[in-house]
Design a protein around this motif. Structure first.
Motif, PDB file in Angstrom:
ATOM      1  N   UNK A  10      -1.981 -17.750 -10.440  1.00  0.00           N
ATOM      2  CA  UNK A  10      -0.734 -18.474 -10.710  1.00  0.00           C
ATOM      3  C   UNK A  10       0.389 -17.501 -11.076  1.00  0.00           C
ATOM      4  N   UNK A  11       0.088 -16.549 -11.925  1.00  0.00           N
ATOM      5  CA  UNK A  11       1.065 -15.556 -12.335  1.00  0.00           C
ATOM      6  C   UNK A  11       1.484 -14.694 -11.151  1.00  0.00           C
ATOM      7  N   UNK A  12       0.517 -14.287 -10.332  1.00  0.00           N
ATOM      8  CA  UNK A  12       0.833 -13.457  -9.166  1.00  0.00           C
ATOM      9  C   UNK A  12       1.717 -14.215  -8.184  1.00  0.00           C
ATOM     10  N   UNK A  13       1.438 -15.480  -7.950  1.00  0.00           N
ATOM     11  CA  UNK A  13       2.239 -16.290  -7.022  1.00  0.00           C
ATOM     12  C   UNK A  13       3.689 -16.356  -7.489  1.00  0.00           C
ATOM     13  N   UNK A  14       3.886 -16.575  -8.783  1.00  0.00           N
ATOM     14  CA  UNK A  14       5.235 -16.616  -9.361  1.00  0.00           C
ATOM     15  C   UNK A  14       5.920 -15.259  -9.211  1.00  0.00           C
ATOM     16  N   UNK A  37       0.253  -3.194  -6.364  1.00  0.00           N
ATOM     17  CA  UNK A  37       0.593  -2.814  -7.740  1.00  0.00           C
ATOM     18  C   UNK A  37       0.966  -4.064  -8.527  1.00  0.00           C
ATOM     19  N   UNK A  38       1.766  -4.925  -7.929  1.00  0.00           N
ATOM     20  CA  UNK A  38       2.160  -6.168  -8.590  1.00  0.00           C
ATOM     21  C   UNK A  38       0.939  -7.033  -8.898  1.00  0.00           C
ATOM     22  N   UNK A  39      -0.004  -7.129  -7.975  1.00  0.00           N
ATOM     23  CA  UNK A  39      -1.214  -7.931  -8.190  1.00  0.00           C
ATOM     24  C   UNK A  39      -2.005  -7.411  -9.388  1.00  0.00           C
ATOM     25  N   UNK A  40      -2.158  -6.102  -9.458  1.00  0.00           N
ATOM     26  CA  UNK A  40      -2.915  -5.511 -10.562  1.00  0.00           C
ATOM     27  C   UNK A  40      -2.177  -5.714 -11.889  1.00  0.00           C
ATOM     28  N   UNK A  41      -0.869  -5.555 -11.862  1.00  0.00           N
ATOM     29  CA  UNK A  41      -0.072  -5.762 -13.070  1.00  0.00           C
ATOM     30  C   UNK A  41      -0.193  -7.199 -13.555  1.00  0.00           C
ATOM     31  N   UNK A  42      -0.173  -8.149 -12.632  1.00  0.00           N
ATOM     32  CA  UNK A  42      -0.275  -9.564 -13.008  1.00  0.00           C
ATOM     33  C   UNK A  42      -1.626  -9.899 -13.618  1.00  0.00           C
ATOM     34  N   UNK A  43      -2.630  -9.099 -13.324  1.00  0.00           N
ATOM     35  CA  UNK A  43      -3.947  -9.340 -13.919  1.00  0.00           C
ATOM     36  C   UNK A  43      -4.128  -8.562 -15.221  1.00  0.00           C
ATOM     37  N   UNK A  44      -3.073  -7.860 -15.633  1.00  0.00           N
ATOM     38  CA  UNK A  44      -3.108  -7.065 -16.856  1.00  0.00           C
ATOM     39  C   UNK A  44      -2.514  -7.868 -17.993  1.00  0.00           C
ATOM     40  N   UNK A  45      -3.249  -7.962 -19.063  1.00  0.00           N
ATOM     41  CA  UNK A  45      -2.769  -8.665 -20.247  1.00  0.00           C
ATOM     42  C   UNK A  45      -2.316  -7.634 -21.265  1.00  0.00           C
TER      43      UNK A  45
END
Length: 169
Positions: A10-14, A37-45
């Motif tokens: 959900x975060x990555x889609x946004x 890079x964006x995908x990995x960042x979105x999975x980073x908390x």
């Protein structure tokens, strides 16, 4: 440090939609490296460094980009307001900033550690801040001080110094 899988998509889609719009407005290319890079960042908390991101990319093994390319991508994502760059004395730290809320941080001036702080009253106050001189896009507050771990270390060193002074007298 890395987010749960449920919010990741959900975060990555946004983020992807926001990046697509930004790249179109800036007439920049949509490269697979930027999206990985964006995908990995979105999975980073939470907060991360460029080195931690590099390690994560190596572990996942999809795209290996040079340090300069990764830095350029991070700067692009900061410009697109998808990332916050925390300029700290030891190194720049980054954090995904897709949530519409103020960001509050406690920063240790001794060791450089950063801790996120959640305070509903403070967040409410920050949301109410207005300016006639500019439109506020991000609300970030840093509170600098000495963390408990450093305080404890300082106390031990002080006690050790005092004890050695008493012995030498």
């Amino acid at each position: 440090m890395w987010a749960q899988m449920s919010n990741k998509d959900e975060l990555y889609t946004k983020a992807e939609k926001k990046l697509n719009g930004f790249l179109a407005l800036q007439h920049k290319r949509r490269t697979p490296e930027r999206y990985e890079v964006l995908r990995i960042i979105c999975s980073t908390d939470g907060i991360f460094t460029q080195e931690q991101l590099t390690d994560r990319m190596k572990a996942e093994g999809k795209f290996l980009v040079s340090r300069s390319t990764l830095f350029s991508i991070l700067e692009l994502l900061v410009e697109a307001q998808l990332l916050i760059r925390h300029n700290l004395p030891r190194a720049a730290h980054y954090e995904c900033c897709l949530q519409d809320r103020p960001y509050l941080y406690l920063v240790c001036t001794q060791c450089g550690s950063i801790h996120t702080m959640r305070d509903a009253q403070m967040e409410k106050e920050m949301l109410n801040v207005k300016s006639k001189k500019m439109t506020i896009c991000q609300r970030i507050l840093y509170l600098n001080g000495i963390c408990k771990k450093c305080e404890k270390t300082n106390r031990k060193e002080k006690d050790k110094k005092q004890n050695s002074n008493h012995i030498s007298e």
